[in-house]
Design an enzyme around this catalytic site. Structure first.
Site, short mmCIF file in Angstrom:
data_model
loop_
_atom_site.label_atom_id
_atom_site.label_comp_id
_atom_site.label_asym_id
_atom_site.label_seq_id
_atom_site.Cartn_x
_atom_site.Cartn_y
_atom_site.Cartn_z
N ASP A 199 94.62 68.36 83.75
CA ASP A 199 95.92 68.17 84.38
C ASP A 199 95.79 68.58 85.84
OD1 ASP A 199 98.71 67.72 84.66
OD2 ASP A 199 99.09 69.85 84.40
N SER A 200 96.80 68.23 86.63
CA SER A 200 96.83 68.67 88.02
C SER A 200 96.97 70.19 88.11
CB SER A 200 98.01 68.01 88.72
OG SER A 200 99.20 68.27 87.98
N CYS A 244 97.76 64.81 82.30
CA CYS A 244 98.68 64.63 83.43
C CYS A 244 99.24 63.20 83.41
CB CYS A 244 97.91 64.86 84.72
SG CYS A 244 98.87 64.61 86.21
N GLU A 281 107.56 75.96 86.18
CA GLU A 281 106.53 76.92 86.63
C GLU A 281 107.11 78.32 86.76
OE1 GLU A 281 103.23 76.56 87.83
OE2 GLU A 281 103.03 74.40 87.50
N CYS A 283 106.22 63.82 81.90
CA CYS A 283 105.57 64.79 82.79
C CYS A 283 105.22 66.01 81.96
CB CYS A 283 106.52 65.17 83.93
SG CYS A 283 105.89 66.49 84.98
N HIS A 303 105.33 69.05 82.45
CA HIS A 303 106.19 70.24 82.52
C HIS A 303 107.53 70.09 81.81
CE1 HIS A 303 103.29 71.13 85.61
NE2 HIS A 303 103.85 72.29 85.89
N1 DGL Z 1 101.06 67.16 85.75
C1 DGL Z 1 101.96 66.33 86.52
C2 DGL Z 1 102.42 65.18 85.60
O1 DGL Z 1 102.42 65.26 84.38
C3 DGL Z 1 103.14 67.12 87.04
C4 DGL Z 1 102.79 68.06 88.16
C5 DGL Z 1 102.25 67.36 89.40
O2 DGL Z 1 103.01 66.73 90.14
O3 DGL Z 1 101.05 67.44 89.62
O4 DGL Z 1 102.79 64.15 86.11
#
Ligand code: DGL
Length: 265
Positions: free
Chosen positions: A10-11, A73, A152, A184, A186
């Site tokens: 993931d990012s 991600c 977060e 997403c 999160h």
């Molecule tokens: N992990 C990213 C997603 O699922 C969310 C956070 C980001 O913008 O990097 O799209």
């Protein structure tokens, strides 16, 4: 049988919600998780940049001898999945198609809402797949950038997230949508508040959770299941492990064996 780990990336930290879903269904699989915490967020970056970052991570996971890769991600799944598949010769899955399959199963009104980052919504990855699977589906999409910092911070209940959710979900309230994809990593942390705002008649689809059945299919097709008695989770981050460690328990219930720093550049 194959006891090599599954690579998940993931990012940042949010992909641990996908790790959580995987370990609940497949507790004997080991996971190497990469969170690109030095370069997060991906959600507002260009396609070329997200592809470049995703390539670096997939390359590293392949070097660590992962048996397959799960792109947790949503932004990377939207913008870089095909690119990764054409550059690496191991099984790679993303979270978009599984989320679409689940949404199509549960919608009765054929009206589906999609929530995601700017990158995911702009790419229309969910919308295109939903409509190509069923031309009668109508899709309303909404970028919800403020949900990421709220998750977060662990600020997932009370007036502030509620008013942010009410603002983002306004167009859904006056529609026939009965299913909303949490597109997403999160957003599952804000599931309660999103559900409160939309009402109990709206189904919430967690793409990460939906991905577990695709993962199981890939493991079955390629005979890749582990026969270890219990799997381990090892995390690797591109920024300081300290911050990641303090937040990780909000995203994953299982025990994380180690958190280490890696340099991908
Ligand atoms: N992990 C990213 C997603 O699922 C969310 C956070 C980001 O913008 O990097 O799209």
């Amino acid at each position: 049988m194959d006891n090599r780990p599954i690579g998940v990336f993931d990012s940042g930290i949010g992909g641990l919600t996908v790790v959580d879903a995987i370990t609940k269904s497949l507790p004997n699989e080991s996971i190497l998780y990469v969170g690109d915490t030095a370069r997060v967020p991906y959600g507002n970056k260009s396609k070329a940049r997200v592809q470049e970052f995703s390539y670096d991570i997939a390359h590293w996971l392949k070097e660590q001898k992962c048996k397959m890769i799960v792109v947790a991600c949503n932004t990377a799944s939207s913008l870089a999945l095909d690119y990764l598949k054409s550059n690496f010769d191991l099984p790679i899955i993303g979270v978009i198609s599984p989320g679409v399959v689940k949404a199509l199963k549960v919608t009765q009104t054929n009206a589906v809402g999609v929530l995601g980052t700017y990158g995911t919504i702009r790419s229309d990855a969910y919308g295109k797949r939903l409509k190509s699977a069923n031309s009668k589906i109508s899709v309303l999409s909404q970028a919800c950038p403020l949900f990421v910092p709220l998750a977060e911070e662990g600020w997932v209940e009370g007036d502030v997230p509620k008013s942010v959710a009410t603002h983002y979900l306004k167009q859904f309230k006056s529609s026939t949508i009965d299913t909303v994809i949490l597109g997403c990593t999160h957003y599952p942390l804000l599931k309660q508040i999103i559900g409160d705002v939309l009402g109990s008649t709206v189904n919430l689809v967690d793409s990460g959770e939906a991905t577990v059945s695709s993962l199981q299919s890939v493991l079955t097709e390629n005979n890749l299941f582990s026969d270890e008695s219990s799997g381990e989770i090892h995390c690797f981050v591109t920024d300081s492990p300290d911050t990641f460690e303090s937040l990780a328990s909000r995203f994953v219930n299982g025990k994380i064996q180690s958190i280490s720093h890696i340099d991908l550049t």
